[in-house]
Enzyme design. Structure first.
Site, PDB file in Angstrom:
ATOM      1  CE  LYS A  77       1.372 -12.826  23.225  1.00 38.35           C
ATOM      2  NZ  LYS A  77       0.356 -11.994  22.576  1.00 38.35           N
ATOM      3  CB  SER A 152       2.338  -8.904  21.145  1.00 35.19           C
ATOM      4  OG  SER A 152       1.103  -9.465  21.565  1.00 35.19           O
ATOM      5  CB  SER A 176      -1.367  -9.633  19.531  1.00 38.43           C
ATOM      6  OG  SER A 176      -0.746  -8.394  19.669  1.00 38.43           O
TER       7      SER A 176
HETATM    8  N1  GLN Z   1      -0.179  -4.099  18.328  1.00 38.48           N
HETATM    9  C1  GLN Z   1      -1.235  -3.831  19.264  1.00 38.48           C
HETATM   10  C2  GLN Z   1      -0.696  -3.116  20.476  1.00 38.48           C
HETATM   11  O1  GLN Z   1       0.470  -2.935  20.548  1.00 38.48           O
HETATM   12  C3  GLN Z   1      -1.952  -5.072  19.597  1.00 38.48           C
HETATM   13  C4  GLN Z   1      -1.418  -5.835  20.736  1.00 38.48           C
HETATM   14  C5  GLN Z   1      -2.160  -7.082  21.073  1.00 38.48           C
HETATM   15  O2  GLN Z   1      -3.127  -7.481  20.401  1.00 38.48           O
HETATM   16  N2  GLN Z   1      -1.739  -7.680  22.154  1.00 38.48           N
HETATM   17  O3  GLN Z   1      -1.418  -2.704  21.322  1.00 38.48           O
END
Ligand code: GLN
Length: 487
Positions: A77, A152, A176
């Protein structure tokens, strides 16, 4: 394409050890698969073609049994630092930034014999649940191109699901890794907070952030976790103890495990496909000999609010370093304040700006106690309640998300509905517990549905054993292929 890129880590290791294939053949197949499939998918931001091939050729001269991840291509990532290679976090503000060092996880992958194949697309700074908040374009779900891959770590999940690479690293701050794994029909694991070093991970919310693997099966996640986990003097929050042995007990089965299902899910409505999978899983575990229990799960209504207050507060502080002076983009102006304003205005996307504003607000003098203080109190309550639950049970089983993948664009104008994808994933982040999503079934529209397991702190061994047991019951990989429904 020979199909090697779509094999699991375990399958590839067995082929290498029998001398049936060489790393260069696997890497070349990954690159071919990326060239063909990523034009549509958009999962990769950069592919390390020449380096990956050179590395594979060098490994080809070694004994395949010499290293635990010998010749396994892994995508990383793009919020994880790779020395001398762009690391964008999906943001324009890091334009031109090339880290002078590798993250600990990149060092450990390489030492274990893995081959870094490239960097994957993501929501900007990890803020999002659909990958649509990337500054570098959307990612398409390999099961249905009109749908989001989740976020994400959407690029990582889509790359594995589309058979472009056997495994990828993601990061999980509020779900995410697990949510995109569920949307894309792959397995995704977040360890206990501190299990994997965060050194070289660009911070979003430091008290939650964890790096973890996405792979096509449980064994792949276990192999990667085993290679990545462990103490690291460069991250003060890394757990000092070694990770439990994950592979020897993987096939010990569900019998003897106490697996609990929540009594109710805080009133949240489940998509019928998710409810059906959960029912099927509950029946299957009792047939398999584990003792199912029902528990009252605290914080189902409050965890999402608490998570978004704390995560945004930490983000507003962590992202203050992107000011045009030290990293990436710089938009000049005639004053220092002007430089900050112009750089941040041009560099950050709308969602990141919204998070910084919310985070700054909840930390401001007049509101600190009312929001940030209260969210910390909720976090403490949830952590203690989970500690109590895990003194009585081994694993908790719940949905990963309320529904399968939604359509691209569907939630873009409604941030709250986007945040609500995380209702079942954020509790494990608040409490710092290991959790995993494995693919369990398909919706009527042919979209994958995942199921989530959570274990007590430090018990990745039980988590993976449970996941492997469920995987054998669901047989998802044998039954279904992207785009084709039943295999
Ligand atoms: N969807 C969550 C957020 O926007 C989780 C993001 C993540 O785990 N990086 O904060």
């Amino acid at each position: 394409m020979s199909g090697l890129a779509g094999k699991s880590i375990g399958e590839l290791l067995r082929l290498y050890r029998k001398g049936e294939v060489k790393p260069a053949a696997v890497v070349n197949d990954c690159i071919d698969a990326i060239d063909i499939r990523d034009r549509v998918a958009g999962a990769f931001l950069e592919v390390f073609r020449d380096d990956a091939i050179a590395c594979a050729e060098e490994l080809g001269r070694e004994d395949p049994g010499s290293r635990p991840l010998y010749g396994i291509p892994v995508a990383v990532k793009d919020n994880i630092c790779t020395r001398g290679r762009p690391t964008t976090c999906g943001s324009r503000i890091l334009e031109g930034y090339r880290p002078p060092y590798d993250a600990t996880v990149v060092e450990r992958l390489t030492a274990a014999g893995a081959i870094i194949i490239g960097k994957t697309n993501m929501d900007e700074f990890g803020m999002g649940s659909s990958n649509e908040y990337s500054a570098f374009g959307r990612v398409r779900n390999p099961w249905n191109e009109e749908c989001a891959p989740g976020g994400s770590s959407g690029g990582s999940a889509a790359a594995v699901a589309a058979g472009m690479v056997p495994a990828a690293l993601g990061t999980d701050t509020g779900g995410s890794i697990r949510q995109p794994a569920s949307f894309c029909g792959v397995s995704g694991l977040k360890g206990t907070y501190g299990r994997i070093s965060r050194y070289g991970l660009v911070a979003f919310a430091s008290s939650f952030d964890q790096i973890g693997p996405l792979a096509s099966d449980t064994e792949g996640c276990a192999l990667l976790m085993q290679a990545l986990a462990g103490p690291d003097g460069r991250d003060a929050t890394a757990i000092a103890d070694n990770c439990p042995e994950l592979l020897s007990g993987l096939d010990a089965g569900l019998a003897g495990l106490t697996i609990a299902v929540p009594e109710e899910l805080g009133g949240w409505e489940l998509d019928p496909a998710v409810a059906a999978v959960l029912d099927e899983a509950s029946r299957a575990i009792s047939v398999a000999g584990s003792s199912p229990e029902r528990v009252d799960l605290p914080g189902m209504e409050t965890s999402i609010a608490s998570y978004y207050v704390i995560a945004n507060a930490e983000a507003s502080s962590n992202l203050a370093r992107f000011d045009g002076v030290r990293y990436g983009l710089r938009v000049d102006s005639d004053s220092l304040k002007g430089l900050y304003t112009a750089t941040r205005t041009a560099g950050f996307g709308e969602e990141v700006k919204r998070r910084i504003l919310l985070g700054t607000y909840v930390l401001s003098a007049g509101y600190y106690d009312e929001y940030y203080g209260k969210a910390l109190a909720v976090r403490k309550m949830i952590t203690e309640a989970y500690r109590d639950i895990f003194s009585r049970i081994d694993l908790l089983m719940l949905p990963t998300t309320p529904g399968p993948a939604f359509r691209l664009g569907e939630r873009l104008d409604d941030p709250v509905s986007m945040y609500l994808s995380d209702i079942f994933t954020t509790p494990a982040n608040l409490a710092g517990l290991p959790a995993m999503s494995i693919p369990a079934g398909l919706s009527a529209d042919g979209l994958p549905v995942g199921i989530q397991l959570v274990a007590g702190a430090g018990r990745e061994d039980l988590l993976l054993r449970g996941a492997r047991g469920l995987e054998k019951l669901f047989r998802f990989r044998e039954r279904f292929v992207p785009g084709g429904g039943e295999a």
